[in-house]
Scaffold this motif. Structure first.
Motif, PDB file in Angstrom:
ATOM      1  N   GLU A  52     -69.985  38.868 -29.158  1.00 32.97           N
ATOM      2  CA  GLU A  52     -70.608  39.176 -27.876  1.00 32.97           C
ATOM      3  C   GLU A  52     -70.773  37.949 -26.994  1.00 32.97           C
ATOM      4  O   GLU A  52     -71.159  38.083 -25.845  1.00 32.97           O
ATOM      5  N   ILE A  53     -70.535  36.773 -27.529  1.00 35.76           N
ATOM      6  CA  ILE A  53     -70.670  35.529 -26.759  1.00 35.76           C
ATOM      7  C   ILE A  53     -69.381  34.732 -26.908  1.00 35.76           C
ATOM      8  O   ILE A  53     -68.876  34.544 -28.007  1.00 35.76           O
ATOM      9  N   ARG A  74     -69.846  33.159 -21.479  1.00 34.01           N
ATOM     10  CA  ARG A  74     -69.754  34.563 -21.081  1.00 34.01           C
ATOM     11  C   ARG A  74     -70.330  35.406 -22.201  1.00 34.01           C
ATOM     12  O   ARG A  74     -69.970  35.222 -23.366  1.00 34.01           O
ATOM     13  N   LYS A  75     -71.245  36.308 -21.837  1.00 35.10           N
ATOM     14  CA  LYS A  75     -71.909  37.113 -22.849  1.00 35.10           C
ATOM     15  C   LYS A  75     -72.306  38.455 -22.255  1.00 35.10           C
ATOM     16  O   LYS A  75     -72.245  38.653 -21.048  1.00 35.10           O
ATOM     17  N   ASP A  76     -72.686  39.385 -23.124  1.00 31.40           N
ATOM     18  CA  ASP A  76     -73.201  40.665 -22.663  1.00 31.40           C
ATOM     19  C   ASP A  76     -74.587  40.469 -22.070  1.00 31.40           C
ATOM     20  O   ASP A  76     -75.339  39.585 -22.490  1.00 31.40           O
ATOM     21  N   ALA A  77     -74.952  41.287 -21.086  1.00 33.24           N
ATOM     22  CA  ALA A  77     -76.264  41.198 -20.461  1.00 33.24           C
ATOM     23  C   ALA A  77     -77.349  41.454 -21.512  1.00 33.24           C
ATOM     24  O   ALA A  77     -77.246  42.378 -22.310  1.00 33.24           O
ATOM     25  N   THR A  79     -78.012  39.723 -24.092  1.00 30.26           N
ATOM     26  CA  THR A  79     -77.686  39.162 -25.398  1.00 30.26           C
ATOM     27  C   THR A  79     -78.083  37.696 -25.432  1.00 30.26           C
ATOM     28  O   THR A  79     -77.802  36.946 -24.509  1.00 30.26           O
ATOM     29  N   ASP A 105     -80.461  37.692 -18.850  1.00 30.00           N
ATOM     30  CA  ASP A 105     -79.647  38.848 -18.477  1.00 30.00           C
ATOM     31  C   ASP A 105     -78.323  38.480 -17.832  1.00 30.00           C
ATOM     32  O   ASP A 105     -77.483  39.349 -17.616  1.00 30.00           O
ATOM     33  N   THR A 107     -74.568  37.407 -17.268  1.00 30.83           N
ATOM     34  CA  THR A 107     -73.388  37.585 -18.109  1.00 30.83           C
ATOM     35  C   THR A 107     -72.480  36.354 -18.091  1.00 30.83           C
ATOM     36  O   THR A 107     -71.605  36.233 -18.936  1.00 30.83           O
ATOM     37  N   ARG A 108     -72.680  35.482 -17.127  1.00 28.31           N
ATOM     38  CA  ARG A 108     -71.895  34.245 -17.041  1.00 28.31           C
ATOM     39  C   ARG A 108     -72.836  33.097 -16.736  1.00 28.31           C
ATOM     40  O   ARG A 108     -73.595  33.159 -15.768  1.00 28.31           O
ATOM     41  N   THR A 131     -74.392  35.213 -31.864  1.00 22.58           N
ATOM     42  CA  THR A 131     -75.573  35.908 -31.381  1.00 22.58           C
ATOM     43  C   THR A 131     -76.720  35.655 -32.332  1.00 22.58           C
ATOM     44  O   THR A 131     -76.529  35.343 -33.494  1.00 22.58           O
TER      45      THR A 131
END
Length: 132
Positions: A52-53, A74-77, A79, A105, A107-108, A131
């Motif tokens: 996820e990251i 870059r990751k999921d909101a 996470t 929150d 994502t980038r 994560t």
């Protein structure tokens, strides 16, 4: 004068042992190929879907006792996780390693972090992100 045939009559004596061995090898090869394909697919899915990251080093600036590293994460909101960065000296010895945490929150994330080193570092290498 007649010529003698060296071939056995069709269907009279059953299959030869060579034909049975060929068929067995084909079955074993097909099973092993399917297992290998399944294993590669499972590892690929696990790597892509479970990660996820992700991040990359945009640039780095070596100093006397630290290395400034510009990371793009870059990751999921929502996470949270961390990325591990290391630096090596000119001779290849590791002179610094640290984990940098990324939460929130967004994502980038573009962030410049400072990695403290025990002697002058000449590189900055991203070892991975996780994560947790």
């Amino acid at each position: 004068m007649s010529t003698a045939s060296t071939r056995l009559p069709e269907g009279r004596y059953g299959r030869s042992s060579d034909e049975r061995a060929d068929r067995t090898l084909k079955v074993v090869g097909a099973v092993l190929a399917a297992a290998l394909l399944g294993l590669v697919g499972w590892f690929g899915y696990h790597y892509v879907a479970q990660n996820e990251i992700s991040a990359e080093v945009i640039s780095f600036e070596p100093g006397k006792d630290s290395v400034r590293v510009h990371l793009e994460v870059r990751k999921d909101a929502g996470t949270g996780g961390y990325c591990t960065v290391r630096s090596q000296a000119e001779n290849g010895a590791e002179v610094g390693r640290a984990d940098f945490r990324f939460d929130g929150d967004a994502t980038r994330i573009d962030k410049v972090v400072t990695l403290r080193t025990t002697s002058p570092g000449t590189t900055a290498e991203l070892l991975g992100c996780h994560t947790g």
